[in-house]
Design a protein around this motif. Structure first.
Motif, PDB file in Angstrom:
ATOM      1  N   MET A  46       1.157  -0.918  -0.326  1.00  0.00           N
ATOM      2  CA  MET A  46      -0.223   0.031  -0.180  1.00  0.00           C
ATOM      3  C   MET A  46       0.824   1.474  -0.026  1.00  0.00           C
ATOM      4  SD  MET A  46      -3.173   0.806  -0.057  1.00  0.00           S
ATOM      5  CE  MET A  46      -3.154   1.994  -0.984  1.00  0.00           C
ATOM      6  N   ASN A  47       2.007   1.174   0.631  1.00  0.00           N
ATOM      7  CA  ASN A  47       3.672   1.868   0.959  1.00  0.00           C
ATOM      8  C   ASN A  47       3.211   2.562  -0.292  1.00  0.00           C
ATOM      9  OD1 ASN A  47       2.645   2.904   2.931  1.00  0.00           O
ATOM     10  ND2 ASN A  47       3.862   1.726   3.986  1.00  0.00           N
ATOM     11  N   VAL A  48       3.745   1.661  -0.592  1.00  0.00           N
ATOM     12  CA  VAL A  48       4.332   1.680  -2.616  1.00  0.00           C
ATOM     13  C   VAL A  48       3.400   2.042  -3.687  1.00  0.00           C
ATOM     14  CG1 VAL A  48       4.852   0.485  -5.167  1.00  0.00           C
ATOM     15  CG2 VAL A  48       6.353  -0.304  -2.721  1.00  0.00           C
ATOM     16  N   VAL A  49       1.915   1.751  -3.395  1.00  0.00           N
ATOM     17  CA  VAL A  49       1.134   2.610  -4.948  1.00  0.00           C
ATOM     18  C   VAL A  49       0.782   3.347  -3.844  1.00  0.00           C
ATOM     19  CG1 VAL A  49      -1.908   2.127  -4.840  1.00  0.00           C
ATOM     20  CG2 VAL A  49      -0.299   0.461  -4.337  1.00  0.00           C
ATOM     21  N   ASN A  50       0.387   3.704  -2.775  1.00  0.00           N
ATOM     22  CA  ASN A  50       0.733   5.510  -2.516  1.00  0.00           C
ATOM     23  C   ASN A  50       1.876   6.392  -2.519  1.00  0.00           C
ATOM     24  OD1 ASN A  50      -1.781   4.847  -0.974  1.00  0.00           O
ATOM     25  ND2 ASN A  50      -0.536   4.352   0.646  1.00  0.00           N
ATOM     26  N   ASP A  51       2.823   5.806  -2.855  1.00  0.00           N
ATOM     27  CA  ASP A  51       4.205   6.739  -2.997  1.00  0.00           C
ATOM     28  C   ASP A  51       4.283   6.668  -5.034  1.00  0.00           C
ATOM     29  OD1 ASP A  51       5.532   6.995  -0.671  1.00  0.00           O
ATOM     30  OD2 ASP A  51       6.956   5.066  -1.033  1.00  0.00           O
ATOM     31  N   ALA A  52       3.611   5.521  -5.387  1.00  0.00           N
ATOM     32  CA  ALA A  52       3.329   5.941  -7.011  1.00  0.00           C
ATOM     33  C   ALA A  52       2.005   7.202  -7.870  1.00  0.00           C
ATOM     34  CB  ALA A  52       3.403   4.218  -7.489  1.00  0.00           C
ATOM     35  N   ILE A  53       1.455   6.872  -6.312  1.00  0.00           N
ATOM     36  CA  ILE A  53       0.188   7.872  -7.378  1.00  0.00           C
ATOM     37  C   ILE A  53       0.537   9.631  -6.458  1.00  0.00           C
ATOM     38  CG2 ILE A  53      -2.042   8.614  -6.075  1.00  0.00           C
ATOM     39  CD1 ILE A  53      -2.555   5.850  -5.742  1.00  0.00           C
ATOM     40  N   ASN A  54       1.238   9.639  -5.575  1.00  0.00           N
ATOM     41  CA  ASN A  54       2.068  11.043  -5.622  1.00  0.00           C
ATOM     42  C   ASN A  54       2.598  11.217  -6.193  1.00  0.00           C
ATOM     43  OD1 ASN A  54       0.093  11.244  -2.756  1.00  0.00           O
ATOM     44  ND2 ASN A  54       1.572  10.309  -1.503  1.00  0.00           N
ATOM     45  N   GLU A  55       3.717  10.234  -6.431  1.00  0.00           N
ATOM     46  CA  GLU A  55       4.406  11.054  -7.669  1.00  0.00           C
ATOM     47  C   GLU A  55       4.129  10.851  -8.884  1.00  0.00           C
ATOM     48  OE1 GLU A  55       8.727   9.158  -9.896  1.00  0.00           O
ATOM     49  OE2 GLU A  55       8.309   8.328  -7.498  1.00  0.00           O
ATOM     50  N   ALA A  56       2.913  10.387  -9.501  1.00  0.00           N
ATOM     51  CA  ALA A  56       2.360  10.535 -10.161  1.00  0.00           C
ATOM     52  C   ALA A  56       1.855  12.136 -10.719  1.00  0.00           C
ATOM     53  CB  ALA A  56       0.990   9.765 -10.658  1.00  0.00           C
ATOM     54  N   ILE A  57       0.944  12.353  -9.349  1.00  0.00           N
ATOM     55  CA  ILE A  57      -0.017  13.532  -8.810  1.00  0.00           C
ATOM     56  C   ILE A  57       1.411  14.760  -9.272  1.00  0.00           C
ATOM     57  CG2 ILE A  57      -0.804  15.140  -7.459  1.00  0.00           C
ATOM     58  CD1 ILE A  57      -2.841  12.377  -6.921  1.00  0.00           C
ATOM     59  N   GLU A  58       2.230  14.263  -8.475  1.00  0.00           N
ATOM     60  CA  GLU A  58       3.496  15.672  -8.386  1.00  0.00           C
ATOM     61  C   GLU A  58       4.121  15.568  -9.621  1.00  0.00           C
ATOM     62  OE1 GLU A  58       5.853  14.655  -4.964  1.00  0.00           O
ATOM     63  OE2 GLU A  58       4.484  14.974  -3.633  1.00  0.00           O
ATOM     64  N   ASN A  59       4.427  14.980 -10.672  1.00  0.00           N
ATOM     65  CA  ASN A  59       4.753  15.300 -11.580  1.00  0.00           C
ATOM     66  C   ASN A  59       3.754  15.664 -12.958  1.00  0.00           C
ATOM     67  OD1 ASN A  59       7.204  14.733 -10.528  1.00  0.00           O
ATOM     68  ND2 ASN A  59       7.061  12.643 -10.736  1.00  0.00           N
ATOM     69  N   TYR A  60       2.982  15.407 -12.543  1.00  0.00           N
ATOM     70  CA  TYR A  60       1.220  15.906 -14.025  1.00  0.00           C
ATOM     71  C   TYR A  60       1.621  17.650 -13.729  1.00  0.00           C
ATOM     72  CZ  TYR A  60      -2.676  15.509 -15.776  1.00  0.00           C
ATOM     73  OH  TYR A  60      -3.970  16.122 -17.236  1.00  0.00           O
ATOM     74  N   ASN A  61       1.426  18.007 -15.608  1.00  0.00           N
ATOM     75  CA  ASN A  61       1.819  18.692 -15.502  1.00  0.00           C
ATOM     76  C   ASN A  61       0.118  19.566 -15.444  1.00  0.00           C
ATOM     77  OD1 ASN A  61       1.975  21.219 -16.841  1.00  0.00           O
ATOM     78  ND2 ASN A  61       2.104  20.320 -18.887  1.00  0.00           N
ATOM     79  N   PHE A  62       0.129  20.142 -14.454  1.00  0.00           N
ATOM     80  CA  PHE A  62      -1.554  20.927 -14.018  1.00  0.00           C
ATOM     81  C   PHE A  62      -1.297  22.408 -15.176  1.00  0.00           C
ATOM     82  CE2 PHE A  62      -1.269  17.835 -10.761  1.00  0.00           C
ATOM     83  CZ  PHE A  62      -2.824  17.719 -10.547  1.00  0.00           C
ATOM     84  N   ASP A  63      -0.458  22.671 -16.043  1.00  0.00           N
ATOM     85  CA  ASP A  63       0.236  24.229 -16.202  1.00  0.00           C
ATOM     86  C   ASP A  63      -1.144  23.728 -17.740  1.00  0.00           C
ATOM     87  OD1 ASP A  63       1.241  25.134 -14.282  1.00  0.00           O
ATOM     88  OD2 ASP A  63       3.190  24.453 -15.218  1.00  0.00           O
ATOM     89  N   ASN A  64      -1.318  23.192 -18.479  1.00  0.00           N
ATOM     90  CA  ASN A  64      -1.925  23.024 -19.671  1.00  0.00           C
ATOM     91  C   ASN A  64      -3.636  23.574 -19.152  1.00  0.00           C
ATOM     92  OD1 ASN A  64      -3.235  22.457 -22.174  1.00  0.00           O
ATOM     93  ND2 ASN A  64      -2.744  20.136 -22.165  1.00  0.00           N
ATOM     94  N   THR A  65      -3.823  24.531 -20.358  1.00  0.00           N
ATOM     95  CA  THR A  65      -5.181  25.616 -19.608  1.00  0.00           C
ATOM     96  C   THR A  65      -5.825  25.104 -20.968  1.00  0.00           C
ATOM     97  OG1 THR A  65      -4.072  26.956 -21.512  1.00  0.00           O
ATOM     98  CG2 THR A  65      -3.972  27.914 -19.564  1.00  0.00           C
ATOM     99  N   ASP A  66      -5.381  23.932 -21.558  1.00  0.00           N
ATOM    100  CA  ASP A  66      -7.015  23.403 -22.598  1.00  0.00           C
ATOM    101  C   ASP A  66      -7.644  22.321 -21.676  1.00  0.00           C
ATOM    102  OD1 ASP A  66      -6.083  25.005 -24.893  1.00  0.00           O
ATOM    103  OD2 ASP A  66      -5.090  23.869 -25.474  1.00  0.00           O
ATOM    104  N   GLN A  67      -6.705  22.091 -20.587  1.00  0.00           N
ATOM    105  CA  GLN A  67      -8.138  20.967 -20.160  1.00  0.00           C
ATOM    106  C   GLN A  67      -9.103  21.431 -18.885  1.00  0.00           C
ATOM    107  OE1 GLN A  67      -4.885  18.371 -18.499  1.00  0.00           O
ATOM    108  NE2 GLN A  67      -3.619  19.574 -17.025  1.00  0.00           N
ATOM    109  N   TYR A  68      -8.746  22.780 -18.918  1.00  0.00           N
ATOM    110  CA  TYR A  68      -9.645  23.237 -17.662  1.00  0.00           C
ATOM    111  C   TYR A  68     -10.810  24.222 -18.398  1.00  0.00           C
ATOM    112  CZ  TYR A  68      -6.215  22.713 -14.703  1.00  0.00           C
ATOM    113  OH  TYR A  68      -4.712  22.381 -13.572  1.00  0.00           O
ATOM    114  N   GLU A  69     -12.349  24.188 -17.390  1.00  0.00           N
ATOM    115  CA  GLU A  69     -13.053  25.403 -17.852  1.00  0.00           C
ATOM    116  C   GLU A  69     -13.463  26.293 -16.699  1.00  0.00           C
ATOM    117  OE1 GLU A  69     -17.640  24.218 -17.784  1.00  0.00           O
ATOM    118  OE2 GLU A  69     -16.865  23.640 -19.723  1.00  0.00           O
ATOM    119  N   LEU A  70     -13.248  26.809 -17.018  1.00  0.00           N
ATOM    120  CA  LEU A  70     -12.868  28.092 -15.966  1.00  0.00           C
ATOM    121  C   LEU A  70     -14.591  29.351 -16.600  1.00  0.00           C
ATOM    122  CD1 LEU A  70      -9.575  29.582 -17.557  1.00  0.00           C
ATOM    123  CD2 LEU A  70     -10.199  29.285 -14.460  1.00  0.00           C
TER     124      LEU A  70
END
Length: 128
Positions: A46-70
Motif C-alpha cells: 500500500m505504501n508503494v501504491v501511495n508513493d506512486a500515486i503521489n509521484e504521478a500527481i506531483e509530476n503531472y503537468n497541471f499548467d495545460n490550460t486546455d484541460q480546464y473550464e473556467l
C-alpha cells in the motif's frame, strides 16, 4: 425507597455500559463483514501504491490550460475573477496515475479458478 432507586440507577448504568459495548462489537463485526470480500494487501505494498500515486500527481503537468473550464465573474470592486475552475480532462491524470502504479509491480494474468477450464480472467470488477 432510596435503596431501590440506587439499585435501579446501578442497573440502568450497567445496561447502558453493556449497550455501549454491544454497539462497539456490532460496528467491529460490520467492518469485518464489509472487509470480508476485499482483496488483502500488505502495508508495504500500500505504501508503494501511495508513493506512486503521489509521484504521478506531483509530476503531472497541471499548467495545460486546455484541460480546464473556467467560469468568470465580476467582484464588488469590478475586478474579473475566476469563480470556478474545473479540470475537464481527467482521463490524462488518471492514465498517468495508473501507469505509474502499474510500473511498480510485476502484473500477471489471473486464471479463473471458478471455471473447470481455468481460462484467463476476461472480466474484472472494480471495487470502490
Amino acid at each position: 425507597m432510596s435503596e431501590t432507586k440506587e439499585m435501579l440507577e446501578a442497573t440502568v448504568k450497567g445496561l447502558q455500559d453493556k449497550i455501549g459495548q454491544l454497539n462497539m462489537d456490532l460496528k467491529s463485526k460490520q467492518q469485518d463483514l464489509e472487509d470480508a470480500n476485499k482483496p488483502v494487501i500488505s502495508s508495504t505494498v500500500m505504501n508503494v501504491v501511495n508513493d506512486a500515486i503521489n509521484e504521478a500527481i506531483e509530476n503531472y503537468n497541471f499548467d495545460n490550460t486546455d484541460q480546464y473550464e473556467l467560469d468568470f465573474s465580476l467582484d464588488y470592486d469590478g475586478k474579473v475573477q475566476a469563480e470556478t475552475i474545473n479540470l475537464t480532462d481527467t482521463y490524462e491524470l488518471m492514465e498517468a496515475i495508473v501507469t505509474k502504479v502499474e510500473k511498480q509491480f510485476n502484473i500477471i494474468e489471473e486464471l479463473d479458478t471458478t471455471e473447470p477450464d481455468n481460462h484467463k480472467v476476461t472480466h474484472v470488477e472494480k471495487i470502490i
